[in-house]
Design a protein around this motif. Sequence first.
Motif, PDB file in Angstrom:
ATOM      1  N   ALA A 114      13.653  -0.788  -3.713  1.00 60.69           N
ATOM      2  CA  ALA A 114      15.077  -0.507  -3.867  1.00 60.69           C
ATOM      3  C   ALA A 114      15.339   0.715  -4.740  1.00 60.69           C
ATOM      4  O   ALA A 114      16.463   1.218  -4.804  1.00 60.69           O
ATOM      5  CB  ALA A 114      15.789  -1.725  -4.451  1.00 60.69           C
ATOM      6  N   GLU A 115      14.311   1.198  -5.424  1.00 63.43           N
ATOM      7  CA  GLU A 115      14.459   2.414  -6.221  1.00 63.43           C
ATOM      8  C   GLU A 115      14.762   3.604  -5.313  1.00 63.43           C
ATOM      9  O   GLU A 115      14.229   3.716  -4.212  1.00 63.43           O
ATOM     10  CB  GLU A 115      13.179   2.699  -7.017  1.00 63.43           C
ATOM     11  N   VAL A 161      13.134   8.210   3.496  1.00 59.63           N
ATOM     12  CA  VAL A 161      14.163   7.475   2.769  1.00 59.63           C
ATOM     13  C   VAL A 161      14.320   6.061   3.323  1.00 59.63           C
ATOM     14  O   VAL A 161      15.039   5.239   2.753  1.00 59.63           O
ATOM     15  CB  VAL A 161      15.517   8.211   2.813  1.00 59.63           C
ATOM     16  N   GLY A 162      13.652   5.775   4.452  1.00 59.97           N
ATOM     17  CA  GLY A 162      13.683   4.434   5.019  1.00 59.97           C
ATOM     18  C   GLY A 162      12.802   3.472   4.244  1.00 59.97           C
ATOM     19  O   GLY A 162      11.965   3.879   3.437  1.00 59.97           O
ATOM     20  N   ARG A 163      12.975   2.185   4.504  1.00 58.84           N
ATOM     21  CA  ARG A 163      12.194   1.162   3.810  1.00 58.84           C
ATOM     22  C   ARG A 163      11.616   0.124   4.767  1.00 58.84           C
ATOM     23  O   ARG A 163      11.201  -0.955   4.344  1.00 58.84           O
ATOM     24  CB  ARG A 163      13.062   0.462   2.754  1.00 58.84           C
ATOM     25  N   GLY A 198       0.827  -1.194   0.000  1.00 54.53           N
ATOM     26  CA  GLY A 198       0.000   0.000   0.000  1.00 54.53           C
ATOM     27  C   GLY A 198       0.860   1.242   0.000  1.00 54.53           C
ATOM     28  O   GLY A 198       0.620   2.199   0.740  1.00 54.53           O
ATOM     29  N   ALA A 199       1.885   1.252  -0.856  1.00 52.36           N
ATOM     30  CA  ALA A 199       2.899   2.303  -0.811  1.00 52.36           C
ATOM     31  C   ALA A 199       3.308   2.744  -2.208  1.00 52.36           C
ATOM     32  O   ALA A 199       2.971   2.113  -3.209  1.00 52.36           O
ATOM     33  CB  ALA A 199       4.123   1.803  -0.037  1.00 52.36           C
ATOM     34  N   VAL A 200       4.049   3.840  -2.248  1.00 51.63           N
ATOM     35  CA  VAL A 200       4.590   4.406  -3.476  1.00 51.63           C
ATOM     36  C   VAL A 200       5.995   4.905  -3.176  1.00 51.63           C
ATOM     37  O   VAL A 200       6.258   5.421  -2.084  1.00 51.63           O
ATOM     38  CB  VAL A 200       3.709   5.574  -3.984  1.00 51.63           C
ATOM     39  N   VAL A 201       6.895   4.756  -4.137  1.00 55.08           N
ATOM     40  CA  VAL A 201       8.203   5.415  -4.082  1.00 55.08           C
ATOM     41  C   VAL A 201       8.251   6.431  -5.213  1.00 55.08           C
ATOM     42  O   VAL A 201       7.888   6.114  -6.352  1.00 55.08           O
ATOM     43  CB  VAL A 201       9.366   4.410  -4.226  1.00 55.08           C
ATOM     44  N   ASN A 202       8.661   7.663  -4.882  1.00 55.69           N
ATOM     45  CA  ASN A 202       8.794   8.653  -5.944  1.00 55.69           C
ATOM     46  C   ASN A 202      10.120   9.391  -5.815  1.00 55.69           C
ATOM     47  O   ASN A 202      10.639   9.589  -4.714  1.00 55.69           O
ATOM     48  CB  ASN A 202       7.621   9.639  -5.919  1.00 55.69           C
TER      49      ASN A 202
END
Length: 352
Positions: free
Chosen positions: A260-261, A246-248, A113-117
């Motif tokens: 990992a992007e 910036v954490g994962r 339920g997430a997005v990386v931009n």
Amino acid sequence: MIFERVVRAGLFRLGGGDAEAAHEWTLRRLATLSTNRPALAALRTAYAVRAPRTVFGVDFPNPVGLAAGMDKDGVALPAWPALGFGFVEVGTVTAQPQPGNPRPRLFRLPDSGAVVNRMGFNNSGAAALAGRLAALGRPLGVPLGISLGKSKVTPLDGAVADYLASYRALREHGDYFAVNVSSPNTPGLRALQDRDHLSALLGALVGEKPILVKIAPDLTEPAIAELLAVCLEGGAAGVIATNTTVGRAGVAPADRAAAAETGGLSGRPLADRAREVVSFVHRETGGALPVIGVGGLLSPDDATRMFDAGASLVQLYTGFIYRGPALVRAIARAAARGGGPAPAAGGAAAPT
């Protein structure tokens, strides 16, 4: 739900699964919809909910807002209130037009339920946004926030003048302004959260319209405490907590490749940390600084917990991507039933 089973499924296939292609397609359709008054009226009937709040001197018809980043250039403004939002934040806008970072730069993590931009403040510039807002021709009907960022070409020692140029171009159009000093996608930007830089920014901007500071979830509590002291000393009207991380931590195994992007993570994995930051801000300031809580709100319960932590208002971005306008309505209904913010100390955020 129809949105998740049909609409979202179709959107997620657009452009071969490219998230930004789906975003652009959606904005084009919403921009077209914005000129169709009967359709907007029908949507308002379906989704708009009254749960009024007054925060930092601004009246909000309900406490659920659209976060910055969804409609950076304000191309679909009339559509958002019709979809139930009680306020809209455009941007982040910069003094200079800029293309942002190379594509691809937006990635879905559906199991999380997430997005990386890593968009990089792609926008048409403050002057273009000012022209679009001037040409809108009718009241938006809900408060408009404008998120301001630093142009990538501007060095840190020119940041104050850069933000001030955007503010001067847009000040007549915004009900409040957010100072974005916390995006991880513009090199060096987060340095503007330190005392000297932030004091200078607030000294230049505070005075006419409410100025809020958007902070990173990755700051330590001592760093947040210092930032809050600067906000109080400098006359900030409130805080937006939080930006992307910036954490994962909390990413589902199936999403690890996308996670990992490079870029900022938003959505469900951010929920606990965002709520912790909201609680810390509320506790540290005794409620003197109203907080807009944002990060990981994918259900009415998530929003209620954010309000309970001390948020006066909330914003959606990733939750809207995954749940659609029904989520906006559900949170606003919960707020109308009493699941919204408690009055802040000193009357900073009291229901009207």
